[in-house]
Design a protein around this motif. Sequence first.
Motif, PDB file in Angstrom:
ATOM      1  N   LEU A  96       0.833  -1.209   0.000  1.00 29.31           N
ATOM      2  CA  LEU A  96       0.000   0.000   0.000  1.00 29.31           C
ATOM      3  C   LEU A  96       0.867   1.258   0.000  1.00 29.31           C
ATOM      4  CD1 LEU A  96      -2.740  -0.974   2.635  1.00 29.31           C
ATOM      5  CD2 LEU A  96      -2.939  -1.032   0.139  1.00 29.31           C
ATOM      6  N   ASP A  97       1.889   1.256   0.840  1.00 29.13           N
ATOM      7  CA  ASP A  97       2.758   2.433   0.936  1.00 29.13           C
ATOM      8  C   ASP A  97       3.556   2.642  -0.350  1.00 29.13           C
ATOM      9  OD1 ASP A  97       1.831   2.755   3.504  1.00 29.13           O
ATOM     10  OD2 ASP A  97       3.601   1.870   4.460  1.00 29.13           O
ATOM     11  N   LEU A  98       4.006   1.551  -0.969  1.00 27.95           N
ATOM     12  CA  LEU A  98       4.760   1.676  -2.216  1.00 27.95           C
ATOM     13  C   LEU A  98       3.888   2.232  -3.326  1.00 27.95           C
ATOM     14  CD1 LEU A  98       7.196   1.269  -4.043  1.00 27.95           C
ATOM     15  CD2 LEU A  98       6.533  -1.135  -4.284  1.00 27.95           C
ATOM     16  N   LEU A 102       4.801   5.605  -5.394  1.00 29.33           N
ATOM     17  CA  LEU A 102       4.990   5.633  -6.845  1.00 29.33           C
ATOM     18  C   LEU A 102       4.070   6.652  -7.504  1.00 29.33           C
ATOM     19  CD1 LEU A 102       5.355   1.826  -7.601  1.00 29.33           C
ATOM     20  CD2 LEU A 102       7.135   3.569  -7.799  1.00 29.33           C
ATOM     21  N   VAL A 103       2.832   6.715  -7.067  1.00 29.42           N
ATOM     22  CA  VAL A 103       1.904   7.700  -7.621  1.00 29.42           C
ATOM     23  C   VAL A 103       2.399   9.119  -7.333  1.00 29.42           C
ATOM     24  CG1 VAL A 103      -0.423   8.660  -7.341  1.00 29.42           C
ATOM     25  CG2 VAL A 103      -0.112   6.195  -7.609  1.00 29.42           C
ATOM     26  N   ASP A 104       2.913   9.335  -6.131  1.00 30.23           N
ATOM     27  CA  ASP A 104       3.444  10.658  -5.795  1.00 30.23           C
ATOM     28  C   ASP A 104       4.675  11.001  -6.633  1.00 30.23           C
ATOM     29  OD1 ASP A 104       1.456  10.906  -3.911  1.00 30.23           O
ATOM     30  OD2 ASP A 104       2.741  10.406  -2.203  1.00 30.23           O
ATOM     31  N   LEU A 105       5.441   9.993  -7.032  1.00 32.55           N
ATOM     32  CA  LEU A 105       6.646  10.207  -7.829  1.00 32.55           C
ATOM     33  C   LEU A 105       6.318  10.431  -9.305  1.00 32.55           C
ATOM     34  CD1 LEU A 105       9.708  10.075  -7.018  1.00 32.55           C
ATOM     35  CD2 LEU A 105       9.706   7.738  -7.924  1.00 32.55           C
ATOM     36  N   ALA A 106       5.196   9.904  -9.748  1.00 34.34           N
ATOM     37  CA  ALA A 106       4.836   9.896 -11.163  1.00 34.34           C
ATOM     38  C   ALA A 106       4.333  11.264 -11.624  1.00 34.34           C
ATOM     39  CB  ALA A 106       3.768   8.833 -11.400  1.00 34.34           C
ATOM     40  N   PRO A 107       4.173  11.455 -12.936  1.00 30.80           N
ATOM     41  CA  PRO A 107       3.634  12.715 -13.446  1.00 30.80           C
ATOM     42  C   PRO A 107       2.237  12.995 -12.907  1.00 30.80           C
ATOM     43  CG  PRO A 107       4.549  11.384 -15.231  1.00 30.80           C
ATOM     44  CD  PRO A 107       4.528  10.518 -14.020  1.00 30.80           C
ATOM     45  N   ALA A 108       1.874  14.265 -12.859  1.00 29.25           N
ATOM     46  CA  ALA A 108       0.533  14.647 -12.434  1.00 29.25           C
ATOM     47  C   ALA A 108      -0.497  13.960 -13.325  1.00 29.25           C
ATOM     48  CB  ALA A 108       0.373  16.161 -12.509  1.00 29.25           C
ATOM     49  N   GLY A 109      -1.553  13.481 -12.707  1.00 25.64           N
ATOM     50  CA  GLY A 109      -2.601  12.781 -13.445  1.00 25.64           C
ATOM     51  C   GLY A 109      -2.563  11.285 -13.256  1.00 25.64           C
ATOM     52  N   ILE A 110      -1.403  10.752 -12.850  1.00 25.18           N
ATOM     53  CA  ILE A 110      -1.306   9.324 -12.516  1.00 25.18           C
ATOM     54  C   ILE A 110      -1.861   9.139 -11.114  1.00 25.18           C
ATOM     55  CG2 ILE A 110       0.254   7.398 -12.098  1.00 25.18           C
ATOM     56  CD1 ILE A 110       0.086   8.107 -15.037  1.00 25.18           C
ATOM     57  N   THR A 111      -2.832   8.225 -10.975  1.00 27.94           N
ATOM     58  CA  THR A 111      -3.525   8.109  -9.694  1.00 27.94           C
ATOM     59  C   THR A 111      -3.469   6.731  -9.059  1.00 27.94           C
ATOM     60  OG1 THR A 111      -5.656   7.546 -10.712  1.00 27.94           O
ATOM     61  CG2 THR A 111      -5.161   9.901 -10.431  1.00 27.94           C
ATOM     62  N   ALA A 112      -3.049   5.707  -9.794  1.00 27.75           N
ATOM     63  CA  ALA A 112      -3.074   4.364  -9.230  1.00 27.75           C
ATOM     64  C   ALA A 112      -1.901   3.555  -9.752  1.00 27.75           C
ATOM     65  CB  ALA A 112      -4.392   3.659  -9.558  1.00 27.75           C
ATOM     66  N   ALA A 113      -1.486   2.564  -8.956  1.00 26.06           N
ATOM     67  CA  ALA A 113      -0.378   1.690  -9.329  1.00 26.06           C
ATOM     68  C   ALA A 113      -0.750   0.249  -9.033  1.00 26.06           C
ATOM     69  CB  ALA A 113       0.888   2.070  -8.552  1.00 26.06           C
ATOM     70  N   ILE A 281      -1.015   5.221 -19.564  1.00 20.92           N
ATOM     71  CA  ILE A 281      -0.506   4.112 -18.769  1.00 20.92           C
ATOM     72  C   ILE A 281       1.015   4.137 -18.849  1.00 20.92           C
ATOM     73  CG2 ILE A 281      -0.486   1.606 -18.449  1.00 20.92           C
ATOM     74  CD1 ILE A 281      -3.165   1.504 -19.973  1.00 20.92           C
ATOM     75  N   LEU A 282       1.679   3.914 -17.717  1.00 25.70           N
ATOM     76  CA  LEU A 282       3.137   3.941 -17.661  1.00 25.70           C
ATOM     77  C   LEU A 282       3.615   2.644 -17.009  1.00 25.70           C
ATOM     78  CD1 LEU A 282       5.272   7.012 -16.590  1.00 25.70           C
ATOM     79  CD2 LEU A 282       5.922   4.694 -15.933  1.00 25.70           C
ATOM     80  N   CYS A 283       4.436   1.898 -17.710  1.00 28.83           N
ATOM     81  CA  CYS A 283       5.008   0.651 -17.197  1.00 28.83           C
ATOM     82  C   CYS A 283       6.387   0.937 -16.618  1.00 28.83           C
ATOM     83  CB  CYS A 283       5.111  -0.388 -18.311  1.00 28.83           C
ATOM     84  SG  CYS A 283       3.535  -0.802 -19.089  1.00 28.83           S
ATOM     85  N   ALA A 284       6.583   0.595 -15.353  1.00 28.88           N
ATOM     86  CA  ALA A 284       7.853   0.851 -14.669  1.00 28.88           C
ATOM     87  C   ALA A 284       8.400  -0.456 -14.110  1.00 28.88           C
ATOM     88  CB  ALA A 284       7.652   1.865 -13.546  1.00 28.88           C
ATOM     89  N   GLY A 285       9.728  -0.546 -14.027  1.00 25.83           N
ATOM     90  CA  GLY A 285      10.339  -1.757 -13.483  1.00 25.83           C
ATOM     91  C   GLY A 285      11.826  -1.565 -13.309  1.00 25.83           C
ATOM     92  N   LYS A 286      12.611  -2.640 -13.558  1.00 26.19           N
ATOM     93  CA  LYS A 286      14.073  -2.610 -13.446  1.00 26.19           C
ATOM     94  C   LYS A 286      14.515  -2.021 -12.104  1.00 26.19           C
ATOM     95  CE  LYS A 286      15.152  -4.168 -17.649  1.00 26.19           C
ATOM     96  NZ  LYS A 286      15.774  -5.483 -17.890  1.00 26.19           N
ATOM     97  N   VAL A 298       2.430  -1.075 -12.954  1.00 27.87           N
ATOM     98  CA  VAL A 298       1.646  -0.425 -13.992  1.00 27.87           C
ATOM     99  C   VAL A 298       1.034   0.815 -13.348  1.00 27.87           C
ATOM    100  CG1 VAL A 298      -0.173  -0.675 -15.718  1.00 27.87           C
ATOM    101  CG2 VAL A 298       1.057  -2.692 -14.915  1.00 27.87           C
ATOM    102  N   LEU A 299       1.457   1.987 -13.800  1.00 25.55           N
ATOM    103  CA  LEU A 299       0.923   3.247 -13.285  1.00 25.55           C
ATOM    104  C   LEU A 299      -0.127   3.750 -14.257  1.00 25.55           C
ATOM    105  CD1 LEU A 299       4.298   4.930 -12.235  1.00 25.55           C
ATOM    106  CD2 LEU A 299       2.872   3.332 -10.942  1.00 25.55           C
ATOM    107  N   MET A 300      -1.261   4.171 -13.733  1.00 27.05           N
ATOM    108  CA  MET A 300      -2.361   4.534 -14.631  1.00 27.05           C
ATOM    109  C   MET A 300      -2.972   5.867 -14.256  1.00 27.05           C
ATOM    110  SD  MET A 300      -4.933   1.542 -13.255  1.00 27.05           S
ATOM    111  CE  MET A 300      -3.583   0.390 -12.934  1.00 27.05           C
ATOM    112  N   ALA A 301      -3.383   6.600 -15.303  1.00 23.39           N
ATOM    113  CA  ALA A 301      -4.046   7.887 -15.103  1.00 23.39           C
ATOM    114  C   ALA A 301      -5.435   7.675 -14.510  1.00 23.39           C
ATOM    115  CB  ALA A 301      -4.143   8.632 -16.430  1.00 23.39           C
ATOM    116  N   GLY A 302      -6.002   8.753 -13.982  1.00 24.91           N
ATOM    117  CA  GLY A 302      -7.279   8.663 -13.288  1.00 24.91           C
ATOM    118  C   GLY A 302      -8.399   8.095 -14.135  1.00 24.91           C
ATOM    119  N   HIS A 303      -8.441   8.481 -15.422  1.00 23.21           N
ATOM    120  CA  HIS A 303      -9.537   7.984 -16.260  1.00 23.21           C
ATOM    121  C   HIS A 303      -9.394   6.502 -16.558  1.00 23.21           C
ATOM    122  CE1 HIS A 303      -6.351   9.306 -19.028  1.00 23.21           C
ATOM    123  NE2 HIS A 303      -6.802   8.421 -19.894  1.00 23.21           N
ATOM    124  N   ILE A 304      -8.172   5.975 -16.484  1.00 24.49           N
ATOM    125  CA  ILE A 304      -7.972   4.537 -16.650  1.00 24.49           C
ATOM    126  C   ILE A 304      -8.372   3.812 -15.367  1.00 24.49           C
ATOM    127  CG2 ILE A 304      -6.330   2.728 -17.205  1.00 24.49           C
ATOM    128  CD1 ILE A 304      -6.818   4.662 -19.499  1.00 24.49           C
TER     129      ILE A 304
END
Length: 442
Positions: A96-98, A102-113, A281-286, A298-304
């Motif tokens: 939950l904390d991660l 990640l959402v706080d680190l991501a671009p504005a508009g990304i709301t869920a991971a 949608i933004l895919c992050a890893g490595k 998988v980071l996703m914008a609010g509308h997703i």
Amino acid sequence: MTDEAVTDPRHPLSSWPSDLSAFCFEVPHSPEALLFTSGKGVRLADAAGRSYLDALSGVFVTCFGYDCEPIVSAVTDQLRTLPFNPPLHGTNQAALDLARALVDLAPAGITAAKLVNGGSESVEAAMRLARLYHRAHGEPGRVKVLGYYHGYHGATFGSLSLTGRPDTTRFGPGLPGIVHVWPPDCLESFWDVPPERSGALAAAMIERTIEAEGPDSVAALVVEPVIHLRGMALPPDGYLPALREVCDRHGVLLVFDEIVTGFGRTGQPFAAQTYGVTPDILCAGKGISGGYAPLAAVLMAGHIAAVLGEEGGPVSFAPSHTYAANPLAAAAGLAAVTLFREGGWPARIRELAAYTELRLREAAGGRGTVRAAGLLYGVKLTGPGERLGERVASACLRRGLILRGQDDWVVLAPAFVTTTAETDETARILGEALDEVCGAAR
């Protein structure tokens, strides 16, 4: 490892047990394959006691080196407290904390991971999510996914299908509905289109492809902002914003595969911020876990996210994987993200990146063109013969330097903790390898 040992091209690189019959290697076994035994800082040791400077961060993963105490401690504490939770019945606090971090680190508009185990799973989930999004909006016919020729998105069936490379065809036909398009650097390489025109032309070709396929049949366009297997091909000015406009015009979701570029590599948390374009949608890893556990997201914008639950409330996306949002991996990721956010790393990355780029350009001389995006580097090589990239990488390995080489390029991705002295060593060895393979610099 003595200088004589590492520069002698006949010197054996590895020390293996006699029976390897039970183990299936990730890549074809070769005489250069190493049996690693330990790592500290940015150096690795093998079973024969030799030391190697890792200028690839493993494979874009170990951004804080091989002995990052905050991450080791976080994983150790989690291991003693809760190593696993029943995924059918709930989750864990670290996950939950991660997700929030990640959402706080991501671009504005990304709301869920959504947390997953690796980059391939992240891309697979993004493709499913894109189709689900359109189905939820009354367009179930939008199932096609566009991706680059000569890109790379993973090794599972769907992600491998999206990877537009000839060497994937040995597995037979790929996932239906995949359509490949040309990225800008291919136009430059194959047809001599100048860089100042290649971005606009490539974006226009993608729009023509969407129109030819039928916009009402296309779910998503998946792109790497910087294309790894094209020798870190960089997006021309204006290209990614043009893709955003094309996708918006035709109702197509834009997906960034930031498995390589994400988590600070380009000097910002994500390449989306570096290039000023926010995908759906933004895919992050490595490097997201620092290499201390298998982890991607998988980071996703609010509308997703809205199609997966109540806006601003809990969301869910199944089916999933047994080890997704695993407590150990989540603890590693949370420690890595916390360290990145609180340790002043973006500024340090940009400072190290500028120094490294300068030293690599000096090492390359006239034997290659250096491409740089933060601490991601590609050197597009020129020289006699074929397979220059493999030959230069092999020459570096014999001298105790790990990087990646293929076709006519080599790529480097130094860890964030690399010192200037280690950067100088990297450049020196690369220069020696280029002398051997491509001839002395002019």
